[in-house]
Structures are given as structure tokens and as C-alpha cells.
Design a protein around this motif. Sequence first.
Motif, short mmCIF file in Angstrom:
data_model
loop_
_atom_site.label_atom_id
_atom_site.label_comp_id
_atom_site.label_asym_id
_atom_site.label_seq_id
_atom_site.Cartn_x
_atom_site.Cartn_y
_atom_site.Cartn_z
N GLN A 82 -11.21 -27.44 -3.39
CA GLN A 82 -10.37 -26.38 -3.94
C GLN A 82 -9.05 -26.29 -3.19
N LEU A 83 -7.97 -26.15 -3.95
CA LEU A 83 -6.65 -25.97 -3.33
C LEU A 83 -6.55 -24.55 -2.77
N ILE A 84 -6.23 -24.44 -1.47
CA ILE A 84 -6.16 -23.12 -0.84
C ILE A 84 -4.74 -22.73 -0.44
N ASN A 85 -3.81 -23.71 -0.45
CA ASN A 85 -2.42 -23.37 -0.09
C ASN A 85 -1.50 -24.52 -0.49
N LYS A 86 -0.25 -24.18 -0.79
CA LYS A 86 0.80 -25.17 -1.05
C LYS A 86 2.02 -24.78 -0.22
N VAL A 87 2.60 -25.76 0.48
CA VAL A 87 3.76 -25.50 1.33
C VAL A 87 4.82 -26.56 1.05
N LYS A 88 6.02 -26.13 0.74
CA LYS A 88 7.12 -27.06 0.51
C LYS A 88 7.66 -27.52 1.86
N ILE A 139 8.94 -33.27 -0.79
CA ILE A 139 7.55 -33.35 -0.32
C ILE A 139 6.93 -31.96 -0.23
N THR A 140 5.74 -31.83 -0.79
CA THR A 140 4.97 -30.60 -0.72
C THR A 140 3.60 -30.89 -0.13
N SER A 141 3.13 -30.02 0.76
CA SER A 141 1.81 -30.16 1.36
C SER A 141 0.79 -29.36 0.57
N LEU A 142 -0.36 -29.97 0.35
CA LEU A 142 -1.47 -29.35 -0.37
C LEU A 142 -2.64 -29.23 0.59
N TYR A 143 -3.19 -28.04 0.72
CA TYR A 143 -4.30 -27.77 1.64
C TYR A 143 -5.59 -27.58 0.82
N PHE A 144 -6.63 -28.33 1.18
CA PHE A 144 -7.89 -28.27 0.43
C PHE A 144 -9.06 -27.95 1.35
N LYS A 145 -10.08 -27.36 0.76
CA LYS A 145 -11.37 -27.19 1.43
C LYS A 145 -12.46 -27.46 0.40
N PRO A 146 -13.68 -27.82 0.84
CA PRO A 146 -14.77 -28.06 -0.12
C PRO A 146 -15.03 -26.82 -0.97
N TYR A 188 2.41 -33.64 -11.46
CA TYR A 188 1.35 -32.69 -11.81
C TYR A 188 0.93 -31.88 -10.57
N LEU A 189 0.79 -32.57 -9.45
CA LEU A 189 0.40 -31.86 -8.22
C LEU A 189 1.47 -30.86 -7.81
N HIS A 190 2.72 -31.23 -7.96
CA HIS A 190 3.82 -30.33 -7.58
C HIS A 190 3.94 -29.15 -8.54
N ASP A 191 3.84 -29.44 -9.83
CA ASP A 191 4.21 -28.43 -10.83
C ASP A 191 3.03 -27.67 -11.43
N ASN A 192 1.86 -28.27 -11.48
CA ASN A 192 0.78 -27.67 -12.25
C ASN A 192 -0.45 -27.27 -11.44
N LEU A 193 -0.72 -27.94 -10.33
CA LEU A 193 -1.90 -27.59 -9.56
C LEU A 193 -1.64 -26.29 -8.80
N LYS A 194 -2.51 -25.32 -9.03
CA LYS A 194 -2.31 -23.98 -8.45
C LYS A 194 -3.41 -23.67 -7.44
N VAL A 195 -3.09 -22.77 -6.51
CA VAL A 195 -4.09 -22.32 -5.54
C VAL A 195 -5.30 -21.80 -6.30
N GLY A 196 -6.47 -22.26 -5.90
CA GLY A 196 -7.71 -21.91 -6.59
C GLY A 196 -8.21 -23.01 -7.50
N ASP A 197 -7.33 -23.93 -7.91
CA ASP A 197 -7.74 -25.04 -8.76
C ASP A 197 -8.60 -26.03 -7.97
#
Length: 403
Positions: free
Chosen positions: A158-164, A169-176, A237-246
Motif C-alpha cells: 500500500q502506498l503510504i506517502n508521496k514526496v516530490k 523525480i517523486t518518491s513513493l513510500y510503501f508498506k505491506p 501513472y505513478l506520478h499522476d494517478n497512484l494515490k496514498v492508500g492505493d
Amino acid sequence: MTNQKTIDIVKSTAPVLKSHGEQITRVFYEELFKHHPELKNMFNMTHQATGNQPKVLAMTIIKYAEHIDQLDMLTDTVNVIVQKHSSLDVRPEMYPIVGKYLLEAIKTVLGDMATAEILGAWEEAYQLLAQLFIGKEEKVYQDNEHKPGGFRGFADFQLINKVKESETITSLYFKPANDTPIPSHLPGQYVAISLDIPGEDHIHTRNYSLSDISNGEHLRLSVKRESCSPAGKVSNYLHDNLKVGDKVKMGMPSGDFVLQKSEHPVLLIAGGVGITPLLPMYKSLLGTGRKTVLIQCTPNSTTLPFQHEIKALDDPNHQHVIGFSNPLSSDIIDGTNVFEGFLTRSIIAEYIPSAESEVYYCGPKKFMQLVTQLLDDIGVPEKSRFFEFFGPADELRTEEHAQ
């Protein structure tokens, strides 16, 4: 090991494969995906469109033909493939399918040259190689399952955070998604992500480097937006469409582009988003006493990711050097830790800690070619070089070296 007659026949086909290898692998992939379109889910289809994947496979087949009786010479290549396959959950039942269409492609392209004897020898040789991969990949799967938070194949994250981090470049933070422990990983490794993008006829799978050290809190991927299509389909898609919680499907951390177990000084050279596997290496060396220099090359400060994060790291044995190829008027060029222009032989010679240094580098193809040439020029031995590059390593020396 296979019999000597088979070895002799396969080795004798190497010159023909050098002439027709890419044609064979292009036909192979066309037929494979025509009859098994579900396998598109496992491949980066952009590499198919650009021809990179057929070229990589052709070079691998040629090397195998040349060294079928000296498989120890292919150890590095085999290990890279095993890591890639295990990240994608390649299974034993897929190998007969691949073998069938590879042999058919050889027969189609070579015509009368592909005698029954040659095809029989290659069928036997392929079986030998398939069993090698199956055995090594099963070992990886079993090891993964026994790690804390480990699993076989893919799991929901699950995506828990996005940081530009920069303009691109944007960082995507995930956890199980099931709150199991975060899988551990080594600095420099990557994970595979599978996305079901609306409107697409297959699942898109990509590998992205883990851009932070293993911390038990999250897995961080830092993705560059690719503006061109089809390369930019997933990144956009990751930059524009994936949202926290997805949620996404993610594989276990994989890859052997990792720090060597030694006490040698280290030079890290990053071009653009190539910083992502090198930053965890830089962080992991903090406090070890090993002299470490990170050269980070980018057009200007707007495209420079992680600058605040790196500045916050304090170690007298660490040095961060920035190269701006197209600096803004507001970018400060001090000539010590920031230089203007492209990387040069003199810059590497100035910052490499010692003649015994290990050099790790990653970046776009032309950048990699430039660094390879510069390392050649200053005499850094091959055994001290480590890099991440999708494509035949020979390509780093076969085209004009430019950035």
C-alpha cells in the motif's frame, strides 16, 4: 553436463548466432507473445518496443554458445538473470514454453542451416540451461520465504506517502497491505511493481531501485517521470494517478548491484535518477570509516533530488560532489563540491579516494558510456568497477562516449 558432441555442435553455431541472433530473438518474442499474451504481464514491453530486450537475449544466447563447456565464465551473467527472474516470479513451467518458441525461431530464421542435428543439440543445451536457472531461482524463492516479512512471488503493498524530490523525480513510500514486517534489502537492490492500468490490455511490470536503506518502516522507490511514450506510461501513472492508500503488487527485493564486502574506499557516480541505488550505498557506509565520495551529476538544482537529505548526513569520511551540466544563474558553482559541465577524466581523478577504490556507477546509457570511457582512461581495473545497466555490457564501449 551434456555430452561432448552437443557441446561441439552448439559452440560451432556461435558465429551464425552473431550474425542472426537479434533476428532470432525478435521472431521468438513475436511468436511467444502471440501464443501466450499473458506473458506480457511479466515483461517490460518498452524494452521490446525499443529492441533492447531482443538484443540482451541475443547476446546471452551467444555467450552461452561460446562458453557452454565453461559455465563458470557465465556466473555473473547467470546471477543477474536469476535475480531478475526471481523478482518477476518466473516459474519452472514457463521454461518449456520459452524453449519451444526459441527453437522454432532458430528454425525459422536459419532455415536449412538449422539441421535436425543442430536443433537437437540446442534443445539439449536449452534443457541444461533451464535446469540451471530453475535450481538457482528455487533457492532464491526459498531464501525469500524464510526472511522476516518474506514471501514468494508478489504481494500487495500500500502506498503510504508521496514526496516530490525534484521537478522530475517523486518518491513513493510503501508498506505491506497486510501489516506484515517490511522485507529487508541490501543497498542497491530493486523491486518489481505490477500495475493494472485502466485501458491497457496487459499488466505493466517494472523494476525500480530502492532509494533508501532498509529501515523496517517502509520501502521507498524514487521514480523519474519519463515524458516519451511508451517509456513514460508507468512512470506517468505513478506520478499522476497512484494515490496514498492505493495498492500495488510488489515482488521481493532483488539484484546483485550491491556493495562488496571489503574495506576499500568507495567512489559513487550517479547520473540523474541513477542516484536511486547509490544513495542507500552512501548512507550504509556512514560510520564505517571507509572514505566515500558521491559524485551526483544532473542538469541543475531543479533536477537535483535528495539534496537536503544528503546535506543532513554528517561523516568526515564522506564527501558529496555535485556536477551541473546546465546550471541556472542562481546555482552556486564553488569549484570544490560543485562543478560546471560534464564529467571529465580530471574530475574523477581528483575525487577518487585512492587507486584501490571501488567504483559504483549508474545512470542513462550515454552517461554510463562516458563513465566507462573515463574509468578506462585513468586505469581503474575492471575488478574494481560495479554498475547497474539494462543491456549488454559490451554496449558501454561500442558507441561514441558522450553525455
